[in-house]
Design an enzyme around this catalytic site. Structure first.
Site, PDB file in Angstrom:
ATOM      1  N   LYS A 126       0.900  -1.249   0.133  1.00 24.17           N
ATOM      2  CA  LYS A 126       0.052   0.077  -0.014  1.00 24.17           C
ATOM      3  C   LYS A 126       0.904   1.412   0.187  1.00 24.17           C
ATOM      4  O   LYS A 126       1.954   1.310   0.657  1.00 24.17           O
ATOM      5  CB  LYS A 126      -1.024  -0.128   1.023  1.00 24.17           C
ATOM      6  CG  LYS A 126      -0.571  -0.604   2.435  1.00 24.17           C
ATOM      7  CD  LYS A 126       0.759   0.091   3.199  1.00 24.17           C
ATOM      8  CE  LYS A 126       0.680   1.700   3.637  1.00 24.17           C
ATOM      9  NZ  LYS A 126       1.918   1.898   4.421  1.00 24.17           N
ATOM     10  N   ARG A 147       9.855   7.985   3.369  1.00 25.33           N
ATOM     11  CA  ARG A 147       8.718   8.410   3.631  1.00 25.33           C
ATOM     12  C   ARG A 147       8.805  10.046   3.776  1.00 25.33           C
ATOM     13  O   ARG A 147       7.775  10.868   3.999  1.00 25.33           O
ATOM     14  CB  ARG A 147       7.956   8.039   5.064  1.00 25.33           C
ATOM     15  CG  ARG A 147       7.523   6.582   4.912  1.00 25.33           C
ATOM     16  CD  ARG A 147       7.499   6.044   6.494  1.00 25.33           C
ATOM     17  NE  ARG A 147       7.075   4.605   6.253  1.00 25.33           N
ATOM     18  CZ  ARG A 147       7.941   3.661   5.952  1.00 25.33           C
ATOM     19  NH1 ARG A 147       9.134   3.927   5.459  1.00 25.33           N
ATOM     20  NH2 ARG A 147       7.533   2.316   5.801  1.00 25.33           N
TER      21      ARG A 147
END
Ligand SMILES: NC(=O)c1ccc[n+]([C@@H]2O[C@H](COP(=O)([O-])OP(=O)(O)OC[C@H]3O[C@@H](n4cnc5c(N)ncnc54)[C@H](OP(=O)(O)O)[C@@H]3O)[C@@H](O)[C@H]2O)c1
Length: 327
Positions: A98, A166
């Site tokens: 995901k 991230r």
């Protein structure tokens, strides 16, 4: 298909592999055959450390390995669509981490490739396969809460690992893509419908990604959703489903374990409901085996993944423009 055991290949030495490997090893219908890395040394070292029979010295080499049936794609988010499509074109089925992609167009390109080559592609939202999620859906559908009115969700953790993917906007970084995607997916799964309109606020960090995101979703039938995600607060995760007659509190919605409780609050009284679980990552492995070996539809369809991506994009657009966005 006459095969009974599927050979898996890991596309990179990503940290998250550690969660999938035990589930692959526990599965009677799965065999972890290979790992690939951009670096030959790290592929070899990883294969030794994790006792994986084959080390490929490039991602391309994994894709042309004729014995690989399923590729696990845990690359940084901006490479999900590109390498999922390459794997499908090479004849592989793909379990992709995901978020499946960073735009609706990318999801459509994945779906077109999967259709053209007759291969299974599924997004690895592991919580969707866990018995706790099924139990929560069952409670909501039974009418125990009355009419569903409000869903609230949080997923946050403190991220200070320098150079983490991230933090990079070019890699699809940001808290909403990384963890906000979970409460969004959870709300859509429980409501069984797509939001009609969303509004979002974000706190932007020094690298240009959202370090925190706060979102509102308006579904039909006067059902509303609120969520937050963050990299700047300690670990926090929870779902709360508020109905006209009772409220359900789920303390571990996204990473449920083997033996957890959820709580039903009605008339000021709290009832604990125990839910037996399974290894969190086993469900997605068995779901792929069901899809490839038995021809079943994967639990998470590409339309479902597309709608999650569309919701995230709308929330980001809202936060950037400062206006509500209709879907
Ligand atoms: N479902 C879950 O529970 C869960 C949990 C954590 C993460 N995730 C997802 O899994 C994915 C990976 O997360 P992670 O934390 O495991 O990431 P990570 O440890 O940083 O691994 C990413 C891997 O991608 C490869 N890579 C290829 N191009 C790269 C580039 N330009 N920069 C950096 N790495 C590159 C590297 O492998 P090589 O050097 O071997 O090529 C690297 O090890 C993300 O999509 C994330 O959303 C899911």
């Amino acid at each position: 298909m006459s095969k009974t055991v599927l050979n898996w290949g890991l596309l990179s030495t990503a940290r998250i592999n550690r969660a999938l490997i035990p589930a692959l090893r526990a599965s009677k219908r799965s065999h972890l055959l290979a790992v690939a890395s951009r670096s030959a040394d790290s592929a070899d070292a990883y294969a030794r450390e994790w006792r994986i029979p084959r080390a490929h010295h490039s991602y391309e080499a994994l894709l042309v390995d004729p014995e690989i049936d399923i590729v696990y794609n845990p690359l940084p988010n901006h490479l999900h669509a590109e390498w999922t499509i390459k794997a499908v074109e090479a004849g592989k089925h793909v379990l992709c981490e995901k978020p499946l992609a960073l735009s609706v167009d990318e999801v459509d390109a994945i779906a077109a490739a999967a259709h053209k080559h007759g291969r299974v592609v599924a997004e690895a939202f592991m919580y969707r396969h866990h018995p706790q999620t099924d139990k929560i859906r069952e409670i909501v559908q039974s009418g125990t809460l009355g009419e569903l009115k409000l869903l609230r969700g949080s997923f946050a953790f403190f991220l200070d690992r320098e150079g983490d993917i991230r933090f990079d906007p070019a890699m699809g970084g940001g808290s909403i893509w990384d963890v906000g995607c979970y409460p969004i997916s959870y709300m859509r799964t429980i409501v069984e419908a797509e939001p009609l309109e969303v509004f979002g606020w974000q706190a932007v960090g020094p690298t240009g990604i959202d370090v925190s995101f706060f979102g509102q979703l308006r579904f039909g039938d006067d059902i509303y959703g609120q969520f937050d995600s963050s990299f700047v607060t300690p670990f926090h995760s929870r779902m709360e489903l508020v109905g006209s007659e009772a409220t359900l509190i789920v303390p571990k919605p996204f990473k449920p374990g083997l033996d957890d409780e959820v709580f039903l609050v009605r008339d000021g009284k709290t009832e604990a409901i125990e839910v037996k679980g399974i290894d969190l990552y086993s469900g997605e492995v068995e779901d792929m085996a069901d899809a490839v070996l038995l021809g079943k539809h994967p639990r998470i369809s590409l339309q479902d993944s597309r709608a999650n991506v569309a919701t995230i994009k709308a929330l980001l657009e809202s936060a950037n423009k400062g206006v509500a966005v209709r879907l």
